[in-house]
Design an enzyme around this catalytic site. Structure first.
Site, PDB file in Angstrom:
ATOM      1  N   ASP A  74       0.814  -1.221   0.000  1.00 33.44           N
ATOM      2  CA  ASP A  74       0.000   0.000   0.000  1.00 33.44           C
ATOM      3  C   ASP A  74       0.846   1.268   0.000  1.00 33.44           C
ATOM      4  O   ASP A  74       0.474   2.258   0.622  1.00 33.44           O
ATOM      5  CB  ASP A  74      -0.921  -0.024   1.225  1.00 33.44           C
ATOM      6  CG  ASP A  74      -2.017   1.033   1.148  1.00 33.44           C
ATOM      7  OD1 ASP A  74      -2.510   1.287   0.053  1.00 33.44           O
ATOM      8  OD2 ASP A  74      -2.355   1.604   2.199  1.00 33.44           O
ATOM      9  N   GLU A 104       6.823  10.577   1.367  1.00 34.82           N
ATOM     10  CA  GLU A 104       7.031  11.966   1.794  1.00 34.82           C
ATOM     11  C   GLU A 104       8.504  12.259   1.974  1.00 34.82           C
ATOM     12  O   GLU A 104       9.309  11.363   2.284  1.00 34.82           O
ATOM     13  CB  GLU A 104       6.267  12.241   3.099  1.00 34.82           C
ATOM     14  CG  GLU A 104       4.756  12.165   2.951  1.00 34.82           C
ATOM     15  CD  GLU A 104       4.032  12.602   4.211  1.00 34.82           C
ATOM     16  OE1 GLU A 104       4.578  13.462   4.943  1.00 34.82           O
ATOM     17  OE2 GLU A 104       2.932  12.095   4.460  1.00 34.82           O
TER      18      GLU A 104
END
Length: 506
Positions: free
Chosen positions: A375, A380
């Site tokens: 997933d 980031e």
């Protein structure tokens, strides 16, 4: 009374016989041994025998030996680590933020108990954790602040509870699209502790021995609190240091969530089950009903607490789609799933065309393959460190779902691009050796958590099996392209032969 007098000599004879037997069988043999023992000259005391052998030394900690290995003590290739935050600026910012928070909460005499106000201290473990973030990772090796932070997240009381930013985005309370992608199919809360630190709480949704059903798609799988805890320990063992410190804790959902929250929506989703357990659920457009609630027993609930990263006002972050993102529909596939030369296209696109970004993507794929996480749709980065900064390995709760299945498609960045950092490969090879076996050091590391055991034995053994599959994929790449093209310095990205590259127009 003649009777007792006549019995007295017989009684005395019996006692005498018992005393003589004791002297002959017990005291006299001991005296003979004492007299026969040789004495050292000039020493009035009996010579002592050889000293008793010391108790068997406890086997050295495999985890301690691993972290003492030269591979885990090597200096950063870029020299002194560049810090993410300035200490004065950060302290000034958080002091203002704590003062505003206290005013909003109405912390004054005669109102809410003043002792409940979080106290901001410069030596707070969460603040020291923030100040320790650098270009090399979220914390330096052997950081004492991380150990203190884990203990504080386990012990400190909560002073507030609220939904996380993505739940707020779903409710229209904030625009967080540039940071997180709302999903709504799971429940997580932000807890503020008495030292003003914040942690993300994810409750237990699945028992440790349960596996994700084979028919489940990865995007509807449960989020597992123990997967978040185990991911932190594995990330530290791999020396990535890109997962925020995470610890297990038993939370009293009544006292530590319901009674300290001021969010009326959160208060409204608490209820008492027919079994007299206190439960709550997420408030969102779909998949958030009482059927999906989490319940205490009757008040205590297991969960994971992950330390918050610095405020976005201090340290902005970017959320970037993963080039190997999966399809989030029941049919259809992404290009990388059908095109074995997909990586050649990625290599033509900045910033994957040079620098460390592609190597960091491969690191992330290796980490995700070990935990079984399918997933990873976004990653980031801190903007301060530019395009070559490290990737944050956040949201790992969908890992460790199936120990009986190895999803090799997660390794697509490695198998399609055939590149890997030299230090990453060396550490993987080290963890494949019997004296540093990955399952052994993980088992030992996870025993430090209060909710241990965190993973079942089949999950631990699956780590060893998957590690061998990674090394096999690397060997296949080296056999095809040669070691110099596959194994890269941590600051230089290798290039595949020109004949194997394709243009965007092809």
């Amino acid at each position: 009374m003649p009777g007792p007098r006549r019995d007295r000599p017989a009684l005395l004879l019996l006692l005498g016989a018992l005393l003589a037997a004791d002297l002959y069988f017990h005291l006299w043999p001991r005296a003979r041994r004492e007299l026969a023992a040789p004495r050292a000259p000039g020493c009035p005391c009996r010579r002592r025998g050889p000293p008793a052998p010391p108790p068997r030394a406890r086997a050295a900690s495999a985890l301690r030996r691993l972290f003492a290995h030269p591979l885990y003590r090597a200096p950063a290739p870029r020299g002194p680590a560049e810090p993410l935050l300035g200490a004065r600026e950060a302290l000034r910012y958080y002091r203002r933020k704590a003062a505003r928070w206290s005013r909003r909460r109405g912390l004054r005499r005669g109102g809410l108990n003043v002792t409940a106000a979080p106290q901001l201290r410069p030596d707070a473990s969460w603040l020291q954790f923030h100040l320790g973030i650098s270009r090399d990772g979220l914390y330096p090796r052997g950081s004492p602040a991380v150990g203190r932070l884990l203990r504080d997240m386990q012990a400190l009381s909560t002073v507030s509870a609220d939904y996380s930013q993505d739940e707020k985005a779903l409710l229209g309370a904030c625009d967080c699209a540039q940071i997180v992608k709302p999903s709504g199919v799971h429940l997580k809360l932000v807890l503020r502790l008495q030292d003003f630190g914040k942690a993300m709480f994810k409750p237990m949704r699945q028992k440790r021995e349960e596996e994700t059903p084979e028919d489940f798609f990865y995007f509807v799988d449960f989020q597992r609190h123990n997967a978040e805890i185990a991911a932190f320990h594995l990330d530290r063992i791999l020396d990535f240091r890109r997962v925020p410190p995470t610890v297990g804790r038993l939370i009293n959902v009544t006292k530590e969530i319901l009674e300290v929250t001021r969010n009326e929506i959160l208060q409204s989703v608490f209820f008492v089950s027919p079994a007299s357990n206190v439960c709550f659920f997420a408030k969102c457009p779909y998949m958030c009903k009482t059927e999906y609630a989490v319940c205490g027993n009757p008040h205590l609930l297991e969960g994971s607490l992950s330390a918050f990263l610095p405020s976005l006002n201090l340290a902005p972050r970017l959320s970037i789609p993963n080039p190997w993102i999966r399809s989030y529909s029941f049919d259809g596939k992404e290009e990388w799933e059908v095109n074995p030369l997909y990586c050649n296209t990625v290599r033509e696109i900045y910033p994957y065309s040079n620098g460390n970004r592609l190597l960091n993507i491969v690191d992330m794929a290796i980490f995700d393959f070990l935990i079984g996480n399918m997933d990873r749709h976004h990653y980031e980065m801190f903007t301060k460190f530019g395009d070559d900064g490290f990737l944050l390995h956040l949201d790992n709760a969908r890992g460790f779902g199936r120990h009986s299945h190895d999803e090799t498609s997660i390794l697509a960045p490695l198998s399609q691009c055939c590149v890997i950092k030299r230090m990453t490969l060396l550490r993987l090879q080290l963890l494949a050796q019997p004296e540093y076996r990955l399952s052994d050091v993980m088992r030992e590391s996870l025993l430090q958590d209060r909710l241990a055991p965190i993973l079942t034995e089949p999950h631990l053994l699956a780590l060893d099996r998957r590690l061998q599959l990674i090394l096999k994929a690397v060997r296949k790449c080296i056999d095809t392209y040669g070691e110099s093209k596959v194994v890269a310095n941590d600051t230089v990205q290798p290039m595949v032969p020109t004949s194997d590259r394709v243009k965007l127009t092809s």
